[in-house]
Design a protein around this motif. Structure first.
Motif, PDB file in Angstrom:
ATOM      1  N   ARG A 164       0.939  -1.160   0.031  1.00  0.00           N
ATOM      2  CA  ARG A 164      -0.015   0.009   0.038  1.00  0.00           C
ATOM      3  C   ARG A 164       0.836   1.290  -0.023  1.00  0.00           C
ATOM      4  O   ARG A 164       0.322   2.332  -0.581  1.00  0.00           O
ATOM      5  CB  ARG A 164      -0.828  -0.125   1.322  1.00  0.00           C
ATOM      6  CG  ARG A 164      -2.282  -1.050   1.081  1.00  0.00           C
ATOM      7  CD  ARG A 164      -3.258  -0.693   1.930  1.00  0.00           C
ATOM      8  NE  ARG A 164      -4.303  -1.687   1.910  1.00  0.00           N
ATOM      9  CZ  ARG A 164      -4.555  -2.645   2.918  1.00  0.00           C
ATOM     10  NH1 ARG A 164      -3.648  -2.650   4.072  1.00  0.00           N
ATOM     11  NH2 ARG A 164      -5.332  -3.421   2.685  1.00  0.00           N
ATOM     12  N   TRP A 167       0.914   2.045  -3.796  1.00  0.00           N
ATOM     13  CA  TRP A 167      -0.279   2.435  -4.142  1.00  0.00           C
ATOM     14  C   TRP A 167      -0.734   3.605  -3.657  1.00  0.00           C
ATOM     15  O   TRP A 167      -1.450   4.472  -4.363  1.00  0.00           O
ATOM     16  CB  TRP A 167      -1.295   1.341  -3.898  1.00  0.00           C
ATOM     17  CG  TRP A 167      -1.187  -0.172  -4.532  1.00  0.00           C
ATOM     18  CD1 TRP A 167      -0.652  -1.145  -3.994  1.00  0.00           C
ATOM     19  CD2 TRP A 167      -1.250  -0.374  -5.870  1.00  0.00           C
ATOM     20  NE1 TRP A 167      -0.492  -2.110  -4.982  1.00  0.00           N
ATOM     21  CE2 TRP A 167      -0.887  -1.597  -6.093  1.00  0.00           C
ATOM     22  CE3 TRP A 167      -1.565   0.484  -7.089  1.00  0.00           C
ATOM     23  CZ2 TRP A 167      -0.885  -2.234  -7.489  1.00  0.00           C
ATOM     24  CZ3 TRP A 167      -1.797  -0.114  -8.336  1.00  0.00           C
ATOM     25  CH2 TRP A 167      -1.450  -1.470  -8.505  1.00  0.00           C
ATOM     26  N   ASP A 374     -10.709   3.440  -5.549  1.00  0.00           N
ATOM     27  CA  ASP A 374      -9.885   1.980  -5.088  1.00  0.00           C
ATOM     28  C   ASP A 374      -9.644   1.997  -3.812  1.00  0.00           C
ATOM     29  O   ASP A 374     -10.247   2.474  -2.959  1.00  0.00           O
ATOM     30  CB  ASP A 374      -8.452   2.012  -5.873  1.00  0.00           C
ATOM     31  CG  ASP A 374      -7.797   3.160  -5.452  1.00  0.00           C
ATOM     32  OD1 ASP A 374      -8.084   3.841  -4.617  1.00  0.00           O
ATOM     33  OD2 ASP A 374      -6.466   3.115  -5.802  1.00  0.00           O
ATOM     34  N   ASP A 375      -8.979   0.957  -3.454  1.00  0.00           N
ATOM     35  CA  ASP A 375      -8.746   0.642  -2.244  1.00  0.00           C
ATOM     36  C   ASP A 375      -8.134   1.792  -1.268  1.00  0.00           C
ATOM     37  O   ASP A 375      -8.476   1.936  -0.164  1.00  0.00           O
ATOM     38  CB  ASP A 375      -7.598  -0.626  -2.007  1.00  0.00           C
ATOM     39  CG  ASP A 375      -7.173  -0.955  -0.631  1.00  0.00           C
ATOM     40  OD1 ASP A 375      -8.135  -1.488   0.295  1.00  0.00           O
ATOM     41  OD2 ASP A 375      -6.157  -0.666  -0.299  1.00  0.00           O
ATOM     42  N   GLN A 378     -11.166   4.232  -0.782  1.00  0.00           N
ATOM     43  CA  GLN A 378     -12.075   3.473   0.366  1.00  0.00           C
ATOM     44  C   GLN A 378     -11.664   3.629   1.693  1.00  0.00           C
ATOM     45  O   GLN A 378     -12.447   3.680   2.645  1.00  0.00           O
ATOM     46  CB  GLN A 378     -12.337   1.988  -0.173  1.00  0.00           C
ATOM     47  CG  GLN A 378     -13.192   1.973  -1.515  1.00  0.00           C
ATOM     48  CD  GLN A 378     -13.366   0.538  -2.156  1.00  0.00           C
ATOM     49  OE1 GLN A 378     -13.237  -0.431  -1.112  1.00  0.00           O
ATOM     50  NE2 GLN A 378     -13.359   0.376  -3.423  1.00  0.00           N
ATOM     51  N   ARG A 379     -10.309   3.207   1.647  1.00  0.00           N
ATOM     52  CA  ARG A 379      -9.834   3.082   3.395  1.00  0.00           C
ATOM     53  C   ARG A 379      -9.633   4.519   3.883  1.00  0.00           C
ATOM     54  O   ARG A 379      -9.306   4.773   5.282  1.00  0.00           O
ATOM     55  CB  ARG A 379      -8.503   2.384   3.358  1.00  0.00           C
ATOM     56  CG  ARG A 379      -8.573   0.964   3.062  1.00  0.00           C
ATOM     57  CD  ARG A 379      -7.353   0.300   2.994  1.00  0.00           C
ATOM     58  NE  ARG A 379      -7.267  -1.236   3.116  1.00  0.00           N
ATOM     59  CZ  ARG A 379      -7.493  -2.032   4.130  1.00  0.00           C
ATOM     60  NH1 ARG A 379      -7.703  -1.484   5.241  1.00  0.00           N
ATOM     61  NH2 ARG A 379      -7.855  -3.324   3.960  1.00  0.00           N
TER      62      ARG A 379
END
Length: 434
Positions: A164, A167, A374-375, A378-379
């Motif tokens: 992460r 990303w 994306d992740d 969203q987080r």
């Protein structure tokens, strides 16, 4: 005798808890956050020395750390760092105010930077620059510590699970999902994209025509190279194209003049095609896709890009996807940055005049879209993303650590462009005969 206001010892803490008082006896409760540099910092000036965590050797290099706070607050900042040998002096700058810190070899820990007021919700940028050193490097920086009021919320890339940090440094990817008309299956999807001037940093991918099994759009690959890119995923799930069984490989049926055709991996695998084309900001470009089953258990995917100067459609490529029997589904657009060093730079585009054509040749306009992320989005690790509608177009924006944000899951409606229905002679399209 213990007075009510006395906070010494566990008894005082117990009284405070029972009475609902702050355990700090009148002082505001605080919380300490730790912002790791691995996923939240960039070289914003000078050379970064390559991938990974670069050696900090040049006084010309500025490393900038970003995090977001959800309210105005007084922040007490610190720096977790270590230096193997020698001594160094570094400058820490925040909102025009600077402090200098000393690092000594063999010592590791948190150095106090000081307290800084944040006037409103939004991103905070901290610049770090080396001034003097007796050894090879200025230091190895690990994290920024932030002491903030307990009720404050900080947003940043918190962990490296699933890579992460990488990303997160790329920034949040965002999407527009278009509901296709009910009734006959959709065979064709048409969209237009305009990238405003100054919104096209290196690493940007403005994806226009996405579908359930692939995507089609254009990119900024370097200061001198731009591409129109069309890809179709294999039905076999892997990041290594060499692992795909022969009967599940994407087959290139045809490609346009000058188009590169091959494979891709890393984010799924499949067939990829791209054409180097110097598209320009401020101009509107047209994208057309066709998805048609071949009647033998496979489906053909084709993509065309309209050339404004020649007033004609250029075939990018046609691929055959095995073990697939369907027409076009999952119409969408997305905006992403594929260069992790450019995640601190903002990019954006306008998406307009969306149309779907069914198997009978009937065109229907699409004026609605749903906004997703994306992740990383969203987080809440990155909140520098936005989307919406402006008149007859949708828009998306990401990167750059801007303050405003748009809620994921939001639905938008644009004004109708019924007078701009596509007029395309499908029989004259190169590759349509497949």
């Amino acid at each position: 005798m213990l007075m009510l206001g006395d906070c010494r010892g566990w008894v005082g803490l117990w009284f405070a808890g029972v009475l609902g008082l702050s355990p700090l006896c009148g002082e505001a409760a605080v919380r300490t956050w730790e912002v790791p540099l691995g996923g939240n910092s960039y070289v914003t000036k000078g050379e970064d020395g390559g991938r990974g965590r670069p050696r900090w050797t040049s006084p010309e290099t500025v490393r900038s750390v970003y995090f977001r706070v959800d309210r105005a607050a007084e922040l007490k900042l610190g720096l977790k760092a270590k230096l193997a040998e020698g001594e160094s002096r570094i400058r820490v700058s925040i909102d025009g105010k600077s402090r200098e810190l000393e690092l000594k070899g063999g010592e590791a820990g948190s150095l106090e930077i000081g307290s800084f007021p944040v006037k409103e919700a939004g991103y905070v940028r901290i610049d770090l620059q080396g001034l003097k050193k007796s050894g090879e490097v200025f230091g190895d920086l690990e994290a920024i510590t932030v002491e903030a009021p307990d009720e404050a919320v900080l947003n940043y890339v918190k962990d490296n699970e699933g890579n992460r940090f990488y990303w997160g440094r790329r920034g949040p990817s965002v999407h527009l999902g278009y509901p296709l008309p009910h009734g006959e299956p959709t065979e064709w999807f048409y969209n237009e994209v305009t990238v405003p001037e100054g919104q096209d940093p290196i690493g940007s991918y403005f994806m226009s025509n996405g579908f359930g099994e692939g995507y089609f759009g254009f990119q900024v690959n370097s200061p001198t190279e731009r591409r129109v890119l069309f890809s179709v995923w294999s039905p076999f799930s892997t990041d290594n194209p060499q692992e795909i069984p022969e009967d599940q490989r994407i087959t290139l049926l045809k490609k346009g003049d000058g188009v590169h055709g091959g494979e891709f991996g890393g984010e799924g695998s499949g067939g990829q095609s791209y054409w180097n084309y110097p598209w320009k900001t401020g101009e509107t470009y047209r994208f057309l896709n066709r998805v048609k089953p071949d009647g033998k258990g496979s489906t053909d995917y084709s993509a065309w890009f309209y050339l404004p100067d020649k007033r004609e459609w250029k075939l990018i490529a046609s691929f055959k996807r095995p073990k697939t029997d369907k027409h076009l589904t999952g119409a969408h657009s997305f905006l992403e940055n594929f260069a992790d060093r450019q995640g601190y730079v903002s990019r954006g585009a306008l998406y307009g005049n969306q149309w779907a054509c069914d198997v009978t040749g009937k065109w229907q306009e699409i004026t609605e879209a749903r906004f997703t992320g994306d992740d990383i989005a969203q987080r809440g690790y990155r909140l520098d993303f936005a989307g919406g509608s402006k008149g007859k177009e949708f828009f998306m924006r990401n990167g750059g650590f801007f303050a405003e944000s748009v809620k994921l899951g939001s639905k938008f409606t644009r004004e109708s462009t019924a007078g701009k229905k596509p007029s395309i002679d499908f029989k004259k399209l190169d590759g349509a005969e497949l």
